[in-house]
Structures are given as structure tokens and as C-alpha cells.
Design a protein around this motif. Structure first.
Motif, PDB file in Angstrom:
ATOM      1  N   ALA A  13     -32.112 -45.061 -12.602  1.00 18.59           N
ATOM      2  CA  ALA A  13     -33.420 -45.068 -11.936  1.00 18.59           C
ATOM      3  C   ALA A  13     -34.580 -45.098 -12.918  1.00 18.59           C
ATOM      4  N   HIS A  14     -34.408 -44.466 -14.101  1.00 18.63           N
ATOM      5  CA  HIS A  14     -35.548 -44.275 -15.002  1.00 18.63           C
ATOM      6  C   HIS A  14     -35.389 -44.936 -16.363  1.00 18.63           C
ATOM      7  N   GLY A  15     -34.199 -45.458 -16.673  1.00 21.44           N
ATOM      8  CA  GLY A  15     -33.996 -46.135 -17.944  1.00 21.44           C
ATOM      9  C   GLY A  15     -33.632 -45.178 -19.066  1.00 21.44           C
ATOM     10  N   GLY A  16     -33.541 -45.730 -20.275  1.00 19.46           N
ATOM     11  CA  GLY A  16     -33.158 -44.949 -21.436  1.00 19.46           C
ATOM     12  C   GLY A  16     -31.821 -45.394 -21.972  1.00 19.46           C
ATOM     13  N   THR A  17     -31.178 -44.551 -22.768  1.00 20.00           N
ATOM     14  CA  THR A  17     -29.863 -44.831 -23.344  1.00 20.00           C
ATOM     15  C   THR A  17     -28.942 -43.673 -23.017  1.00 20.00           C
ATOM     16  N   LEU A  18     -27.860 -43.955 -22.300  1.00 15.96           N
ATOM     17  CA  LEU A  18     -26.946 -42.919 -21.817  1.00 15.96           C
ATOM     18  C   LEU A  18     -25.714 -42.817 -22.704  1.00 15.96           C
ATOM     19  N   THR A  29     -25.459 -36.957 -22.516  1.00 22.40           N
ATOM     20  CA  THR A  29     -26.722 -37.075 -23.244  1.00 22.40           C
ATOM     21  C   THR A  29     -27.462 -38.318 -22.775  1.00 22.40           C
ATOM     22  N   LEU A  30     -28.747 -38.169 -22.545  1.00 23.12           N
ATOM     23  CA  LEU A  30     -29.600 -39.289 -22.178  1.00 23.12           C
ATOM     24  C   LEU A  30     -30.812 -39.291 -23.099  1.00 23.12           C
ATOM     25  N   MET A  31     -31.023 -40.399 -23.789  1.00 15.15           N
ATOM     26  CA  MET A  31     -32.221 -40.573 -24.604  1.00 15.15           C
ATOM     27  C   MET A  31     -33.161 -41.500 -23.853  1.00 15.15           C
ATOM     28  N   MET A  32     -34.414 -41.107 -23.730  1.00 16.66           N
ATOM     29  CA  MET A  32     -35.357 -41.942 -23.016  1.00 16.66           C
ATOM     30  C   MET A  32     -36.759 -41.757 -23.584  1.00 16.66           C
ATOM     31  N   GLU A  33     -37.625 -42.671 -23.256  1.00 11.36           N
ATOM     32  CA  GLU A  33     -39.000 -42.607 -23.716  1.00 11.36           C
ATOM     33  C   GLU A  33     -39.825 -41.829 -22.710  1.00 11.36           C
ATOM     34  N   GLY A  34     -40.453 -40.747 -23.167  1.00 11.17           N
ATOM     35  CA  GLY A  34     -41.324 -39.966 -22.310  1.00 11.17           C
ATOM     36  C   GLY A  34     -42.737 -40.502 -22.355  1.00 11.17           C
ATOM     37  N   SER A  35     -43.653 -39.786 -21.760  1.00 15.40           N
ATOM     38  CA  SER A  35     -45.041 -40.235 -21.723  1.00 15.40           C
ATOM     39  C   SER A  35     -45.709 -40.158 -23.097  1.00 15.40           C
ATOM     40  N   LYS A  36     -45.149 -39.309 -23.990  1.00 15.58           N
ATOM     41  CA  LYS A  36     -45.769 -39.133 -25.309  1.00 15.58           C
ATOM     42  C   LYS A  36     -44.781 -39.253 -26.458  1.00 15.58           C
ATOM     43  N   LEU A  53     -18.101 -20.143 -18.359  1.00 17.11           N
ATOM     44  CA  LEU A  53     -19.067 -21.139 -18.816  1.00 17.11           C
ATOM     45  C   LEU A  53     -20.422 -20.954 -18.153  1.00 17.11           C
ATOM     46  N   ASP A  54     -21.454 -21.177 -18.918  1.00 13.38           N
ATOM     47  CA  ASP A  54     -22.797 -21.310 -18.379  1.00 13.38           C
ATOM     48  C   ASP A  54     -23.176 -22.776 -18.515  1.00 13.38           C
ATOM     49  N   TYR A  55     -23.798 -23.325 -17.478  1.00  9.60           N
ATOM     50  CA  TYR A  55     -24.138 -24.742 -17.459  1.00  9.60           C
ATOM     51  C   TYR A  55     -25.634 -24.912 -17.667  1.00  9.60           C
ATOM     52  N   TYR A  56     -25.981 -25.627 -18.721  1.00 16.25           N
ATOM     53  CA  TYR A  56     -27.381 -25.800 -19.100  1.00 16.25           C
ATOM     54  C   TYR A  56     -27.793 -27.262 -19.067  1.00 16.25           C
ATOM     55  N   ILE A  57     -29.062 -27.470 -18.810  1.00 16.32           N
ATOM     56  CA  ILE A  57     -29.659 -28.772 -19.038  1.00 16.32           C
ATOM     57  C   ILE A  57     -30.880 -28.543 -19.918  1.00 16.32           C
ATOM     58  N   THR A  58     -31.010 -29.346 -20.977  1.00 13.96           N
ATOM     59  CA  THR A  58     -32.112 -29.192 -21.922  1.00 13.96           C
ATOM     60  C   THR A  58     -32.846 -30.514 -22.071  1.00 13.96           C
ATOM     61  N   VAL A  59     -34.149 -30.424 -22.262  1.00 15.91           N
ATOM     62  CA  VAL A  59     -34.991 -31.589 -22.536  1.00 15.91           C
ATOM     63  C   VAL A  59     -35.750 -31.287 -23.822  1.00 15.91           C
ATOM     64  N   THR A  60     -35.595 -32.144 -24.841  1.00 15.02           N
ATOM     65  CA  THR A  60     -36.201 -31.884 -26.140  1.00 15.02           C
ATOM     66  C   THR A  60     -37.126 -33.016 -26.568  1.00 15.02           C
ATOM     67  N   ALA A  61     -38.325 -32.632 -26.969  1.00 18.28           N
ATOM     68  CA  ALA A  61     -39.298 -33.563 -27.544  1.00 18.28           C
ATOM     69  C   ALA A  61     -39.508 -33.176 -29.007  1.00 18.28           C
ATOM     70  N   GLN A  62     -40.192 -34.032 -29.770  1.00 13.61           N
ATOM     71  CA  GLN A  62     -40.479 -33.752 -31.170  1.00 13.61           C
ATOM     72  C   GLN A  62     -41.983 -33.733 -31.411  1.00 13.61           C
ATOM     73  N   VAL A  63     -42.426 -32.818 -32.264  1.00 11.72           N
ATOM     74  CA  VAL A  63     -43.826 -32.773 -32.685  1.00 11.72           C
ATOM     75  C   VAL A  63     -43.852 -32.480 -34.180  1.00 11.72           C
ATOM     76  N   THR A  64     -44.980 -32.786 -34.808  1.00  8.78           N
ATOM     77  CA  THR A  64     -45.178 -32.471 -36.218  1.00  8.78           C
ATOM     78  C   THR A  64     -46.323 -31.466 -36.332  1.00  8.78           C
ATOM     79  N   LEU A  65     -46.043 -30.332 -36.974  1.00  8.21           N
ATOM     80  CA  LEU A  65     -47.033 -29.281 -37.160  1.00  8.21           C
ATOM     81  C   LEU A  65     -47.335 -29.101 -38.645  1.00  8.21           C
ATOM     82  N   LEU A 203     -38.508 -30.688 -15.329  1.00  9.38           N
ATOM     83  CA  LEU A 203     -38.132 -30.092 -16.609  1.00  9.38           C
ATOM     84  C   LEU A 203     -38.659 -30.938 -17.771  1.00  9.38           C
ATOM     85  N   ILE A 204     -38.635 -32.258 -17.600  1.00  8.45           N
ATOM     86  CA  ILE A 204     -39.229 -33.145 -18.593  1.00  8.45           C
ATOM     87  C   ILE A 204     -40.715 -32.862 -18.732  1.00  8.45           C
ATOM     88  N   ARG A 205     -41.368 -32.652 -17.604  1.00  3.56           N
ATOM     89  CA  ARG A 205     -42.795 -32.344 -17.644  1.00  3.56           C
ATOM     90  C   ARG A 205     -43.055 -31.048 -18.403  1.00  3.56           C
TER      91      ARG A 205
END
Length: 226
Positions: A13-18, A29-36, A53-65, A203-205
Motif C-alpha cells: 500500500a505504501h511502498g518501500g523495500t521489504l 523489516t521494511l525500509m521506506m522513505e518517510g516525510s523527512k 516472547l514479547d512482540y515489538y514493532i519499532t520505527v527508526t529514523a536518523q538525525v545528526t546532532l 507509530l511512524i508519525r
């Protein structure tokens, strides 16, 4: 339907690389382009055995500080919060190893355990109304920010949640007894798939708002020797 199947539908539905294997029902794992910038989305099962087991979903972005920085806003209901409060939240960050509990969190986040390497800067980060509002709405979601290595300016900004944070019916995590994919049932699919889609989008937001909040202000100059 498993998480990988839901992740597959989100990709369609949203594109990216699965990157996923159907038989590995919980690890995708899904890599996709976010708004930033680019985003890395992971669904994974974590635990000492397949029965614990605990089941997690994570969304990670990168920034430079300007320098290594750490911030961890944990879920409000996490049972081991008290343990971390006693231990002081120690984390290896090279020169600065102590994470301090932030005493100036907004009122809506008071029940969360928040640790950070720089409380004065974190005070400015938590002035982000969109970030605080999202965290106030989803008390079982969390955010973690940290440098990719000691003395590294590149940082990962991760928003994460456990499965019980998802408004999905129990049968969404199992296959039909006949061996057929329950997603083939239009009524079932319509009821379940949008829930995963909408929740992952939210979660992406959260990850993107956290990334925006930590880069909205210049980091203050540290006193010499720190």
C-alpha cells in the motif's frame, strides 16, 4: 494473519523495500522513505524462549546532532520502571555515562520514566507539542534516541510498541484451522488490516515527531571539561 503478512500489505500500500520470510511470522523489516528521510520498520519477537516472547514493532529514523545525546521515554505502565529508577539508568556514552531522570517533563508525561544524558536540552525537546500529544494519547508507546557510536553525531530515533498496544483481534496473529489465509475473507480483512495500517502509520508519525523535536533546537554549549 501474521505480522509479516500485515507488513507485506503495508508495503504493497505504501511502498518501500521489504525484507521478510513468510515462515518467519514475527520477524520482518521494511525500509521506506518517510516525510523527512529514510525509515527502518522492524517487527520482531524477543524473549528467552519461543514460549516467553514479547512482540515489538519499532520505527527508526536518523538525525545528526552536535554531539552524542541520549533520551529514553519509557511506557507509563512498564513494570520495571522502579528498577531503572533505583539503578539510575546508567548507560555507556563514552565521556558521559549517567542518564539523569528528567524532572521537568510535561504534566501529561509525569507517569513515565524519562532518562536523558542532558536534562537542560531535553527540556527544550519536550516542548514539542505534537510529540508530547502523541505520547499522552498512547501511554504504552515509547521513544528512544541515542548516538550510533561513542563520539558519533549520527543518532537513531526509535518509536516502539508492544503488540498489546495494537487494536487487533486475537485471530490476526494466527492462521485459519483450514490452512487458508484469513485475510482472504473480505469481511475479516476489512476489520483487521486497517487497524494495523493506521497504527503503524501513527507509530511512524511518533518517530518523525521525535526526530523533529530533537533537531528543532541547537544543543547548548557544554561547560569546558564535560
Amino acid at each position: 494473519m501474521t505480522w509479516n503478512e500485515n507488513l507485506y500489505r503495508y508495503w504493497k500500500a505504501h511502498g518501500g523495500t521489504l525484507f521478510a520470510i513468510l515462515e518467519q511470522t514475527w520477524d520482518g523489516t521494511l525500509m521506506m522513505e518517510g516525510s523527512k528521510g529514510p525509515l527502518l520498520i522492524r517487527t520482531e519477537a524477543v524473549g528467552p524462549s519461543r514460549y516467553e516472547l514479547d512482540y515489538y514493532i519499532t520505527v527508526t529514523a536518523q538525525v545528526t546532532l552536535e554531539r552524542p545525546y541520549a533520551l529514553h521515554i519509557r511506557p507509563a505502565s512498564l513494570m520495571w520502571t522502579g528498577v531503572h529508577q533505583v539503578l539510575g539508568g546508567v548507560m555507556d556514552l563514552g565521556k558521559s555515562t549517567t542518564l539523569y531522570q528528567n524532572p521537568r517533563a510535561p504534566k501529561s508525561l509525569k507517569k513515565r520514566h524519562i532518562t536523558t544524558s542532558e536534562p537542560p536540552f531535553t527540556k527544550w525537546v519536550l516542548q514539542s507539542a505534537p510529540l508530547v500529544e502523541l505520547l499522552a494519547q498512547r501511554k504504552d508507546w515509547a521513544v528512544r534516541i541515542g548516538a550510533s557510536a561513542a563520539d558519533e553525531r549520527l543518532h537513531a530515533v526509535t518509536a516502539y510498541a508492544k503488540t498489546d498496544a495494537f487494536f487487533l483481534a486475537p485471530e490476526v496473529f494466527s492462521m485459519d484451522s483450514s490452512g487458508e489465509d484469513p485475510a482472504d475473507d473480505p469481511e475479516l480483512s476489512e476489520r483487521q488490516t486497517p487497524s494495523f495500517d493506521e497504527t503503524l502509520t501513527q507509530l511512524i508519525r511518533l518517530a518523525e515527531e521525535a526526530a523533529a523535536a530533537v533537531t528543532a533546537w541547537p544543543m547548548p554549549i557544554l561547560p569546558s571539561g564535560e
